[in-house]
Design a protein around this motif. Sequence first.
Motif, mmCIF file in Angstrom:
data_model
loop_
_atom_site.group_PDB
_atom_site.id
_atom_site.type_symbol
_atom_site.label_atom_id
_atom_site.label_comp_id
_atom_site.label_asym_id
_atom_site.label_seq_id
_atom_site.Cartn_x
_atom_site.Cartn_y
_atom_site.Cartn_z
ATOM 1 N N UNK A 138 0.812 -1.221 0.000
ATOM 2 C CA UNK A 138 0.000 0.000 0.000
ATOM 3 C C UNK A 138 0.847 1.274 0.000
ATOM 4 N N UNK A 139 2.083 1.183 0.455
ATOM 5 C CA UNK A 139 2.935 2.370 0.554
ATOM 6 C C UNK A 139 3.954 2.460 -0.579
ATOM 7 N N UNK A 140 3.798 1.624 -1.585
ATOM 8 C CA UNK A 140 4.800 1.607 -2.658
ATOM 9 C C UNK A 140 4.831 2.919 -3.441
ATOM 10 N N UNK A 141 3.727 3.646 -3.479
ATOM 11 C CA UNK A 141 3.662 4.880 -4.274
ATOM 12 C C UNK A 141 3.905 6.134 -3.442
ATOM 13 N N UNK A 142 4.371 5.993 -2.224
ATOM 14 C CA UNK A 142 4.669 7.172 -1.400
ATOM 15 C C UNK A 142 5.803 7.960 -2.048
ATOM 16 N N UNK A 143 5.530 9.215 -2.376
ATOM 17 C CA UNK A 143 6.512 10.020 -3.120
ATOM 18 C C UNK A 143 6.929 11.285 -2.395
ATOM 19 N N UNK A 144 6.398 11.532 -1.192
ATOM 20 C CA UNK A 144 6.811 12.715 -0.433
ATOM 21 C C UNK A 144 7.126 12.308 0.997
ATOM 22 N N UNK A 145 7.621 13.261 1.750
ATOM 23 C CA UNK A 145 8.080 12.949 3.101
ATOM 24 C C UNK A 145 6.925 12.541 4.009
ATOM 25 N N UNK A 146 5.767 13.153 3.838
ATOM 26 C CA UNK A 146 4.600 12.803 4.664
ATOM 27 C C UNK A 146 4.165 11.357 4.416
ATOM 28 N N UNK A 147 4.132 10.977 3.151
ATOM 29 C CA UNK A 147 3.773 9.599 2.826
ATOM 30 C C UNK A 147 4.771 8.597 3.388
ATOM 31 N N UNK A 148 6.046 8.952 3.360
ATOM 32 C CA UNK A 148 7.076 8.067 3.911
ATOM 33 C C UNK A 148 6.952 7.944 5.427
ATOM 34 N N UNK A 149 6.570 9.030 6.088
ATOM 35 C CA UNK A 149 6.388 8.980 7.544
ATOM 36 C C UNK A 149 5.221 8.058 7.902
ATOM 37 N N UNK A 150 4.111 8.167 7.146
ATOM 38 C CA UNK A 150 2.962 7.283 7.397
ATOM 39 C C UNK A 150 3.357 5.822 7.183
ATOM 40 N N UNK A 151 4.107 5.581 6.117
ATOM 41 C CA UNK A 151 4.594 4.213 5.876
ATOM 42 C C UNK A 151 5.433 3.715 7.042
ATOM 43 N N UNK A 152 6.307 4.565 7.573
ATOM 44 C CA UNK A 152 7.184 4.168 8.680
ATOM 45 C C UNK A 152 6.395 3.818 9.933
ATOM 46 N N UNK A 153 5.281 4.535 10.174
ATOM 47 C CA UNK A 153 4.470 4.259 11.359
ATOM 48 C C UNK A 153 3.859 2.856 11.273
ATOM 49 N N UNK A 154 3.207 2.554 10.158
ATOM 50 C CA UNK A 154 2.565 1.239 10.020
ATOM 51 C C UNK A 154 3.590 0.124 9.860
ATOM 52 N N UNK A 155 4.683 0.426 9.181
ATOM 53 C CA UNK A 155 5.727 -0.583 9.049
ATOM 54 C C UNK A 155 6.350 -0.892 10.411
ATOM 55 N N UNK A 156 6.507 0.122 11.251
ATOM 56 C CA UNK A 156 7.067 -0.091 12.585
ATOM 57 C C UNK A 156 6.183 -0.989 13.435
ATOM 58 N N UNK A 157 4.844 -0.804 13.336
ATOM 59 C CA UNK A 157 3.931 -1.651 14.107
ATOM 60 C C UNK A 157 4.007 -3.103 13.643
ATOM 61 N N UNK A 158 3.905 -3.304 12.329
ATOM 62 C CA UNK A 158 3.897 -4.668 11.800
ATOM 63 C C UNK A 158 5.253 -5.343 11.953
#
Length: 542
Positions: free
Chosen positions: A349-369
């Motif tokens: 779901x986070x493969x298309x993150x192209x800005x810093x905000x999107x990368x931060x959201x990815x890091x939050x969910x990736x950190x939990x999982x």
Amino acid sequence: MGRADPEEGHLPAPVKPPDGGWGWIVLLGCFVITGFSYAFPKAVSVYFKELMKDFHVGYSDTAWISSIMLAMLYGTGPVCSIMVNQFGCRPVMLIGGLLASSGMILASFTTNIIELYLTAGVLTGLGMALNFQPSLIMLGTYFDKRRPLANGLAAAGSPVFLSSLSPLGQVLLEKFGWRGGFLIMGGLLLNCCTCGAVMRPLDAGMKRKMEKAQDKYEAKEMLPIGGKSEEGISTTDGTKKAKKAKKKPKKGKKLLDFSIFSNRGFIIYTISKFILVLGLFVPPILLVNYAKDTGVPDTEAAFLLSIIGFIDIFARPACGMVAGLKWVRPHVSYLFSFAMLFNGLTDICSARASNYTGLVIFCVFFGISYGMVGALQFEVLMAIVGSQKFSSAIGLVLLIEAFAVLIGPPSAGRLVDALKNYEVIFYLAGSEVVLSAVFLAMATYCCLNRGKKKEPPPEKNPPGGGSDTEEAESDMQEAEEHNSDNHQPPHNTSNTVVAASEEANHVAEEQSGEGGGCPEGHGEVLARDGCNTDQTVERDSF
């Protein structure tokens, strides 16, 4: 600890995991070792840009440093198992700490990428492997009921160190360059020796106390008279030494137990972990450079790993607490499958993150999982094979995973160099993780749960629990056999006395039937005493 008082006439109970006490110090050491083992290969990626400039190599070449570290961490698993079974955890960990530190120190003096592979990759990776596996074995020795929580707390070392080593590496890179950063990192790895020093064997002191208490108990049972107690203790000591001499050849421990491959749960777990490792480590290794290529400043790019680490810190202990619940622990393998599915879907779901905000959201969910996966992976393995076979099981599992580590990140690096597109890499890595989750859940349900119904109840070993109970029963059986050996001499003596008294009474009855059993001239006295004199003579003769 559940030991009985020998003075009250009870044998001490077998040694069991204390679930606390010195185990908390062992847990702290395991926390540090896990942090270095998992966070270090990722934190080294901060130096990759400078290494590419100095050695004129591509990203895939520098990515081999992290891959070799992880491959050594996993691939030397059987070697670590053999060394631990032969020499014990503490000496192996001390040697590993020295190797890990010397590898990074030597890496600071290298002049080409090959020398970096041999020092920072092979030597440091081997040193961390010799620390990581023994620390997990010691943790399983000290904890049983609280083992899921202990595994979760120990696994939290990875995000804690990742969130601190990545910014620290960036600061060291700016002030001292990559060579100075490697040198300081090598000094930090000497803390692994301190962690190894606290890994005190659980049964060393306990066995001595149990032996002393048992000697007193045996002496009291055999010779309850106080004046002969010393004689009884010396006799017991001699008997005990003779028994030990006879039993020594039988107690040879296997250096590597391949019988675990007959366990279907172990086979399923190993296959799913191989597929998982192909994609699990790819996103965090590529994340920093991906952020830099999208225009994110270097400091903020390194901070992304800190976000993952910060979320991961709370996810692992929390997941360990959930896994320790009574209604969850028997089904912990399904919770592990859910964690892997969550991680894979996050990548996709986070493969298309192209800005810093999107990368931060990815890091939050990736950190939990990612935290859930890290907290459960070794708990599931311990539940499947039990603590007695865990040293061999983890070595073989890590060896098989080493091949996946050598395939995953380097292949992802080559795809990045060829396609210049990170989106495909995230899709591919996420799909591999999802596949491993589906395989584990389906295979556990179809092969293990249905197979359990056909097996007799005593042989049940559901995924996620029950193996330690089986070990406790075997320990109690050994204790009962030992106790029966200790009770045998007094039991035989009492049987002899009873048999002698019965035989004497039988002879006395025969004599009384023939003629009263009384000599002539003593009729009056013997009539009053009931021929006790003759019966006494007969008993004394026996």
